[in-house]
Design a protein around this motif. Structure first.
Motif, PDB file in Angstrom:
ATOM      1  N   PHE A  30       0.807  -1.153   0.117  1.00  0.00           N
ATOM      2  CA  PHE A  30       0.017   0.028   0.012  1.00  0.00           C
ATOM      3  C   PHE A  30       0.915   1.377  -0.049  1.00  0.00           C
ATOM      4  CE2 PHE A  30      -3.345  -2.849   1.175  1.00  0.00           C
ATOM      5  CZ  PHE A  30      -4.359  -2.305   0.832  1.00  0.00           C
ATOM      6  N   TYR A  32       3.393   2.004   1.984  1.00  0.00           N
ATOM      7  CA  TYR A  32       3.875   2.264   3.688  1.00  0.00           C
ATOM      8  C   TYR A  32       5.058   1.610   3.891  1.00  0.00           C
ATOM      9  CZ  TYR A  32      -0.402   4.911   3.777  1.00  0.00           C
ATOM     10  OH  TYR A  32      -1.540   5.596   3.527  1.00  0.00           O
ATOM     11  N   GLU A 167      -6.681   0.362   3.315  1.00  0.00           N
ATOM     12  CA  GLU A 167      -7.349   0.583   2.193  1.00  0.00           C
ATOM     13  C   GLU A 167      -8.278   1.870   2.504  1.00  0.00           C
ATOM     14  OE1 GLU A 167     -10.024  -2.786   2.014  1.00  0.00           O
ATOM     15  OE2 GLU A 167      -8.699  -3.878   0.658  1.00  0.00           O
ATOM     16  N   ARG A 170      -5.805   4.317   2.113  1.00  0.00           N
ATOM     17  CA  ARG A 170      -5.627   4.902   0.699  1.00  0.00           C
ATOM     18  C   ARG A 170      -6.749   5.770  -0.055  1.00  0.00           C
ATOM     19  NH1 ARG A 170      -5.096  -0.351  -2.838  1.00  0.00           N
ATOM     20  NH2 ARG A 170      -7.040  -0.373  -2.176  1.00  0.00           N
ATOM     21  N   ASN A 171      -7.962   5.706   0.393  1.00  0.00           N
ATOM     22  CA  ASN A 171      -9.294   6.219   0.227  1.00  0.00           C
ATOM     23  C   ASN A 171      -9.356   7.887   0.619  1.00  0.00           C
ATOM     24  OD1 ASN A 171     -10.364   4.238  -1.324  1.00  0.00           O
ATOM     25  ND2 ASN A 171     -11.613   3.499   0.560  1.00  0.00           N
ATOM     26  N   LYS A 173      -6.627   9.508   0.392  1.00  0.00           N
ATOM     27  CA  LYS A 173      -5.366  10.433  -0.184  1.00  0.00           C
ATOM     28  C   LYS A 173      -6.121  10.883  -1.393  1.00  0.00           C
ATOM     29  CE  LYS A 173      -1.537   7.495   0.435  1.00  0.00           C
ATOM     30  NZ  LYS A 173      -0.354   6.460   0.217  1.00  0.00           N
TER      31      LYS A 173
END
Length: 173
Positions: A30, A32, A167, A170-171, A173
């Protein structure tokens, strides 16, 4: 690349090295870099000195991280692992964003009643076998000090697991 400190009781699993290695690979997928309590430099010392060194190394790892992701599932009872609770509070105090995850969003009293024996009490609250009332019923699933440390840091408490939090990030960003 942002760095995440992974807090949780996974260090006590018989296959902890593999579980945490897999978690680091997942975080990397992801985008990181992940640090775990096993990433500290621990030397072979007598028990008390070794314990203090583990503490100091974990503090250092949190300080090196941009954020903390904490496993907030019950551990050896109905509540978050003590060490994880400290790491959440320490990260909050240091101004780090903290995200937590758990697989049960029932209220804390419901979780406690499912894990330990309780009985009715004249106060209207259940009471546990040690004589403590289950009167922390504010709708939160973990201790309010931990939940509001997570929320106050700008993080979230997510239903799911480490992947669910990644997840979620990620959303954002």
């Amino acid at each position: 690349m942002q760095t995440i400190y992974l807090a949780g009781p996974e260090v006590f699993l018989p296959n902890a090295l593999q579980v945490l290695s897999d978690a680091k690979v997942l975080c990397e997928s992801f985008g990181y870099r992940a640090l775990t309590p096993f990433d500290g430099e621990i030397t072979d010392q007598i028990h008390l000195a070794k314990a203090k060194q583990i503490f100091q190394e974990n503090i250092s790892l949190i300080e090196q991280s941009d954020m903390v992701i904490a496993n907030c599932n019950p551990f050896r009872g109905a509540c978050v692992d003590d060490g994880t609770a400290f790491e959440i509070g320490y990260a909050y105090a240091k101004g780090k964003r903290v995200f937590g995850y758990l697989n049960d969003k029932r209220s804390l009293p419901e979780i406690v009643r499912s894990k330990i024996p309780t009985k009715s009490h004249d106060s209207g609250y259940a009471i546990d076998e040690d004589g403590f009332l289950l009167n922390e019923d504010f709708g939160n699933s973990i201790n309010l000090m931990l939940e509001f440390s997570i929320l106050g840091s700008g993080g979230s408490l997510v239903l799911g697991n480490l992947k669910t939090v990644l997840e979620f990030l990620r959303n954002l960003k």
